[in-house]
Structure formats: structure tokens, C-alpha cells
Design a protein around this motif. Structure first.
Motif, PDB file in Angstrom:
ATOM      1  N   THR A   1       0.834  -1.249   0.032  1.00 20.54           N
ATOM      2  CA  THR A   1      -0.116  -0.098   0.086  1.00 20.54           C
ATOM      3  C   THR A   1       0.906   1.282   0.046  1.00 20.54           C
ATOM      4  OG1 THR A   1      -0.092  -0.266   2.271  1.00 20.54           O
ATOM      5  CG2 THR A   1      -2.003  -0.859   1.294  1.00 20.54           C
TER       6      THR A   1
ATOM      7  N   ARG B   1     -11.797   4.370   3.040  1.00 18.58           N
ATOM      8  CA  ARG B   1     -10.328   3.841   3.031  1.00 18.58           C
ATOM      9  C   ARG B   1      -9.391   4.929   3.187  1.00 18.58           C
ATOM     10  NH1 ARG B   1      -8.612  -1.353   2.098  1.00 18.58           N
ATOM     11  NH2 ARG B   1     -10.522  -1.716   3.295  1.00 18.58           N
TER      12      ARG B   1
ATOM     13  N   ASP C   1      -6.409   4.889   6.091  1.00 16.81           N
ATOM     14  CA  ASP C   1      -4.870   4.799   5.554  1.00 16.81           C
ATOM     15  C   ASP C   1      -4.308   5.920   6.183  1.00 16.81           C
ATOM     16  OD1 ASP C   1      -5.490   2.581   4.021  1.00 16.81           O
ATOM     17  OD2 ASP C   1      -5.421   3.750   2.200  1.00 16.81           O
TER      18      ASP C   1
ATOM     19  N   TYR D   1      -5.279  -1.607   9.994  1.00 20.19           N
ATOM     20  CA  TYR D   1      -6.713  -1.474   9.805  1.00 20.19           C
ATOM     21  C   TYR D   1      -7.470  -2.440  10.321  1.00 20.19           C
ATOM     22  CZ  TYR D   1     -10.956  -1.779   6.739  1.00 20.19           C
ATOM     23  OH  TYR D   1     -12.282  -1.625   6.659  1.00 20.19           O
TER      24      TYR D   1
END
Ligand SMILES: NC(=O)c1ccc[n+]([C@@H]2O[C@H](COP(=O)([O-])OP(=O)(O)OC[C@H]3O[C@@H](n4cnc5c(N)ncnc54)[C@H](OP(=O)(O)O)[C@@H]3O)[C@@H](O)[C@H]2O)c1
Length: 221
Positions: A3, A166, A170, A186
Motif C-alpha cells: 500500500t 479507506r 490509511d 486496519y
């Protein structure tokens, strides 16, 4: 899983109820990481005193000013004042990432226990009261004692970050990672915040039994 970690260098962190141990502890750690921090209080003078005591890039103001000026706002007030405080700051918090770390707990002779919450959890109550904000739940299990302790260089725990947006989760995971030793992980949608808040009652039992300031680690992630 790869990510892209959002750049949270330099974003300002506001803390409602930042004069309490949890708020001061988080303020201290974010300031150590170089993030500007705005401590909020019902009394601007009290906020300024707390900010001065912490030092570094920390300033103090009333909760409404902090809610309006900070990039990200952490709610660190007791459960009793949660709904009313957020209702009064709806306009200032519109469009912002609001991070709720409030644990609705009761205490009796047997220790801590989770209180029932009409909306499901404190975080869901925040989302209901603040429909124009991006509510994220995080920092429920960090120990204010460790955050405030100058002897503790690294606070060893994972911070579970929950939310329905999201991009916002993040960013808050990255923000948690600004605290030395901490990793943001998460932890699911906001509808699953109840058990994360309630788990704090178990953590308090662990702390009492083992005379510790325990935290949780997620394995294999
Ligand atoms: N302490 C911890 O280790 C820890 C860890 C994880 C999560 N939390 C959560 O973080 C929150 C704050 O914890 P804390 O121990 O720092 O609590 P606290 O010291 O009791 O309260 C924090 C601040 O909230 C303000 N406040 C008090 N009553 C209020 C009310 N009715 N309405 C609006 N503001 C009020 C006060 O600031 P002013 O008087 O200056 O306005 C106080 O200094 C709690 O919800 C707790 O569940 C705490």
C-alpha cells in the motif's frame, strides 16, 4: 499487500479534551514526531497551560478553534461529554477526519465493563452526530501512562484503525505510525468499533492483574 503510505509529515493534529492524560500523551508523541499539535479544552487558558507544559510544536485553544484549525481532529474526552461536545462542533468538524478514541466504559467493584451505546459504539455515535465528517476509530488501547513517560522511547503496540472511508483510515494508520514503536493496522468498518472499544475493559483487567500497561499486537500482518 503493498500500500502507498500517505505522507502525514507536517499535518496538524487537534485534540479535543487534550488537557487530559490521553490527549496530553498523544500530543507529546506527535510533537516528538514533528507534527504541529493543537490542544483543545473547554477553557482556552487550560489548553495553553497544557501545551506549554508539553513543549515543542504544541499550542492550546478552545475546542471550537482547534476543531476548525487542525487538519485531523482526535476526540479525547470522557464518554459522558461525547455526544454534546460533538454536536456543538458539527460545523467546525465538517469535511474533516475525526478520530474517535473514546471508550464507553463503566466501573464497579468487579472492574471495568462496556456500557451499551444506542448507536452501537462511540465511533458510530460520532458518525451519526457528524454526518459531514470522516469519522475513524483508533487509539483505544494506547496507555496514556506510557505515552507520557519520558523514559519510554518506544510505545510497543498496534493501533487498530477502523472506518468506512479507506483514504481516511490509511491516513490515520500513517499518523499512528508517527509514534515511535506504534504500527497502525486496519481493523474493519465502523460497525465493528464496539468490540474494539469494549476490549479496553479486558485490557484494564490485564493491567490490574499483571500491574502492567499492556497493549495488543496483531500477528502475521
Ligand atoms: N487515559 C487513557 O489511557 C486512555 C487510553 C485510550 C483511550 N482513552 C479515552 O480517551 C478519552 C480521554 O481520556 P482521559 O483519561 O484523558 O480523560 P479525562 O482526563 O477524564 O478527560 C479529558 C479531558 O476532557 C475534558 N472533559 C472532561 N469532561 C468533559 C465533558 N463532560 N465534556 C467535554 N469535555 C470534558 C477535560 O478537559 P477540559 O476541562 O480542559 O475541557 C479533560 O481534561 C476517554 O474517552 C477514554 O476512554 C483514554
Amino acid at each position: 499487500m503493498s500500500t502507498v503510505i500517505p505522507d502525514v509529515n507536517g499535518i496538524s493534529v487537534g485534540i479535543l479534551g487534550g488537557t487530559g492524560d490521553q490527549g496530553k500523551g498523544l500530543a507529546r508523541r506527535f510533537a516528538l514526531a514533528g507534527n504541529p499539535v493543537l490542544i483543545g479544552s473547554r477553557d482556552a487558558g487550560r489548553a495553553r497551560e497544557a501545551a506549554q507544559a508539553i513543549g515543542g510544536p504544541v499550542s492550546g485553544a478552545d475546542n471550537a478553534t482547534v476543531a476548525a484549525e487542525a487538519d485531523v481532529v482526535i476526540v479525547a474526552i470522557p464518554w459522558e461529554g461525547h455526544r454534546a461536545t460533538l454536536e456543538s462542533l458539527r460545523a467546525e468538524l465538517a469535511g474533516k477526519i475525526v478520530v474517535d478514541c473514546v471508550n464507553p466504559l463503566g466501573f464497579d467493584k468487579q472492574g471495568a465493563y462496556a456500557l451499551p451505546v444506542e448507536e452501537g459504539s462511540a465511533a458510530q455515535q460520532a458518525a451519526a452526530v457528524l454526518p459531514d465528517s470522516r469519522v475513524v476509530a483508533a487509539f483505544h488501547h494506547v496507555s496514556a501512562v506510557l505515552l507520557l513517560d519520558p523514559e519510554v522511547a518506544e510505545v510497543e503496540l498496534d493501533v487498530l484503525v477502523l472506518g468506512d472511508d479507506r483514504e481516511a483510515t490509511d491516513l490515520v494508520q500513517a499518523l499512528a505510525g508517527r509514534i515511535a514503536g506504534v504500527r497502525g493496522v486496519y481493523g474493519g468498518r465502523l460497525r465493528n468499533a464496539h468490540q474494539v472499544e469494549a476490549l479496553t475493559a479486558n485490557l484494564i483487567s490485564i493491567n490490574r492483574r499483571y500491574k502492567a500497561h499492556a497493549g495488543f499486537r496483531v500477528t502475521d500482518v
